[in-house]
Design an enzyme around this catalytic site. Structure first.
Site, PDB file in Angstrom:
ATOM      1  N   LYS A  46       0.814  -1.215   0.000  1.00  0.00           N
ATOM      2  CA  LYS A  46       0.000   0.000   0.000  1.00  0.00           C
ATOM      3  C   LYS A  46       0.847   1.265   0.000  1.00  0.00           C
ATOM      4  CE  LYS A  46      -2.316  -0.832   3.797  1.00  0.00           C
ATOM      5  NZ  LYS A  46      -1.807  -2.140   4.241  1.00  0.00           N
ATOM      6  N   ARG A  53      -9.753   1.308   9.241  1.00  0.00           N
ATOM      7  CA  ARG A  53      -9.376  -0.081   9.509  1.00  0.00           C
ATOM      8  C   ARG A  53     -10.426  -0.834  10.317  1.00  0.00           C
ATOM      9  NH1 ARG A  53      -3.440   0.739   9.194  1.00  0.00           N
ATOM     10  NH2 ARG A  53      -2.325  -1.189   9.586  1.00  0.00           N
ATOM     11  N   ARG A 111      11.099  -6.681   4.788  1.00  0.00           N
ATOM     12  CA  ARG A 111      11.056  -5.261   5.149  1.00  0.00           C
ATOM     13  C   ARG A 111      11.649  -5.056   6.541  1.00  0.00           C
ATOM     14  NH1 ARG A 111       5.327  -2.335   4.954  1.00  0.00           N
ATOM     15  NH2 ARG A 111       5.040  -3.067   7.088  1.00  0.00           N
ATOM     16  N   ARG A 120      11.578  -1.905  11.196  1.00  0.00           N
ATOM     17  CA  ARG A 120      10.366  -1.473  11.899  1.00  0.00           C
ATOM     18  C   ARG A 120      10.125  -2.338  13.117  1.00  0.00           C
ATOM     19  NH1 ARG A 120       5.185  -0.039   8.218  1.00  0.00           N
ATOM     20  NH2 ARG A 120       4.185  -1.083   9.971  1.00  0.00           N
ATOM     21  N   ARG A 127      -0.556  -8.763  13.473  1.00  0.00           N
ATOM     22  CA  ARG A 127      -1.117  -7.732  12.587  1.00  0.00           C
ATOM     23  C   ARG A 127      -1.985  -8.374  11.499  1.00  0.00           C
ATOM     24  NH1 ARG A 127       3.965  -5.198  10.628  1.00  0.00           N
ATOM     25  NH2 ARG A 127       2.673  -3.827   9.377  1.00  0.00           N
TER      26      ARG A 127
HETATM   27  P1  AMP Z   1       0.628   0.647   9.074  1.00  0.00           P
HETATM   28  O1  AMP Z   1       1.885   1.379   8.746  1.00  0.00           O
HETATM   29  O2  AMP Z   1      -0.564   1.158   8.314  1.00  0.00           O
HETATM   30  O3  AMP Z   1       0.781  -0.845   8.971  1.00  0.00           O
HETATM   31  O4  AMP Z   1       0.297   0.952  10.611  1.00  0.00           O
HETATM   32  C1  AMP Z   1       1.207   0.588  11.634  1.00  0.00           C
HETATM   33  C2  AMP Z   1       0.476   0.493  12.965  1.00  0.00           C
HETATM   34  O5  AMP Z   1      -0.102   1.761  13.302  1.00  0.00           O
HETATM   35  C3  AMP Z   1      -0.693  -0.479  12.988  1.00  0.00           C
HETATM   36  O6  AMP Z   1      -0.285  -1.808  13.229  1.00  0.00           O
HETATM   37  C4  AMP Z   1      -1.523   0.085  14.144  1.00  0.00           C
HETATM   38  O7  AMP Z   1      -0.926  -0.226  15.385  1.00  0.00           O
HETATM   39  C5  AMP Z   1      -1.370   1.588  13.928  1.00  0.00           C
HETATM   40  N1  AMP Z   1      -2.412   2.090  13.004  1.00  0.00           N
HETATM   41  C6  AMP Z   1      -2.233   2.601  11.758  1.00  0.00           C
HETATM   42  N2  AMP Z   1      -3.399   2.968  11.206  1.00  0.00           N
HETATM   43  C7  AMP Z   1      -4.360   2.671  12.119  1.00  0.00           C
HETATM   44  C8  AMP Z   1      -5.778   2.787  12.136  1.00  0.00           C
HETATM   45  N3  AMP Z   1      -6.457   3.260  11.083  1.00  0.00           N
HETATM   46  N4  AMP Z   1      -6.421   2.389  13.265  1.00  0.00           N
HETATM   47  C9  AMP Z   1      -5.757   1.912  14.325  1.00  0.00           C
HETATM   48  N5  AMP Z   1      -4.432   1.749  14.369  1.00  0.00           N
HETATM   49  C10 AMP Z   1      -3.720   2.128  13.280  1.00  0.00           C
END
Ligand code: AMP
Length: 193
Positions: A13, A88, A127, A133, A144
């Protein structure tokens, strides 16, 4: 254009979001990036979400919704945007609907990137080596993916019912995926003028 890019962690994404944003001249807004920047800068929000994101859990909806509402109020988002990693949960979908309705706006398309589960785990672990990360360790990756399957994947149905969902095959070369995405979105962009 007001767009959402949707898909499992590791579906690509973020990579595709910057390309889409550039092509259509809209900001790519990633809630994950916003949280990571706050954690890095040790802000109050960062301290609040650090342990949650490190465990692969979701930040509470009210916190996340407030951040998105603030971000969407900024000047660069008035002509359109691409949301990456939001909404989400079903509650976030409703919150976004309400935010947009206040301005008489709505989402034009939801792009869903589909990638095999095995490929996702391979990509995320790779990654982890490159970016380091905190949430890319095998255990957290698994959590996740569980959270995605439980909370986020079912939203595809909601968007499909609204006739907003376009599914794009996210497997293969990055450039090929980009070409598929542009082929899906160019006509929508043209129709919007
Ligand atoms: P991502 O980079 O989108 O995978 O987000 C990394 C982490 O940030 C996720 O595993 C959640 O802990 C938090 N996070 C990101 N976006 C959201 C969201 N829309 N709602 C809740 N937690 C989020």
């Amino acid at each position: 254009m007001r767009l959402i890019i949707f898909g499992a962690p590791g579906a690509g994404k973020g990579t595709q979001a910057s390309r889409i944003a550039e092509r259509y001249g809209v900001p790519a807004i990633s809630t994950g990036d916003i949280f990571r920047a706050n954690i890095k800068n040790n802000t109050e929000l960062g301290q609040q979400v650090k342990a949650i994101t490190a465990a692969g859990n979701l930040v509470p909806d009210d916190v996340t919704n407030a951040i998105v509402e603030d971000r969407l109020a900024q000047d660069d988002a008035q002509g359109g945007f691409l949301l990456d990693g939001y909404p989400r949960t079903a509650a976030q979908v409703h919150a976004l609907d309400a935010m947009l309705a206040k301005k008489d706006n709505s989402i034009d398309k939801v792009l869903m990137l589909t990638v095999d589960n095995e490929e996702i785990v391979t990509r995320l672990l790779k990654r982890a080596e490159i970016e380091g990360r905190a949430d890319d360790t095998e255990e957290v990756v698994r959590e996740r993916l569980n959270v995605y399957a439980r909370e986020t994947q079912p939203l595809a149905e909601v968007f499909a019912t609204r006739h907003l969902l376009v599914e794009v095959d996210g497997m293969g070369e990055v450039d090929d995926v980009t070409a598929r995405i542009f082929a899906a979105l160019d006509p929508i962009h043209a129709a919007k003028g």
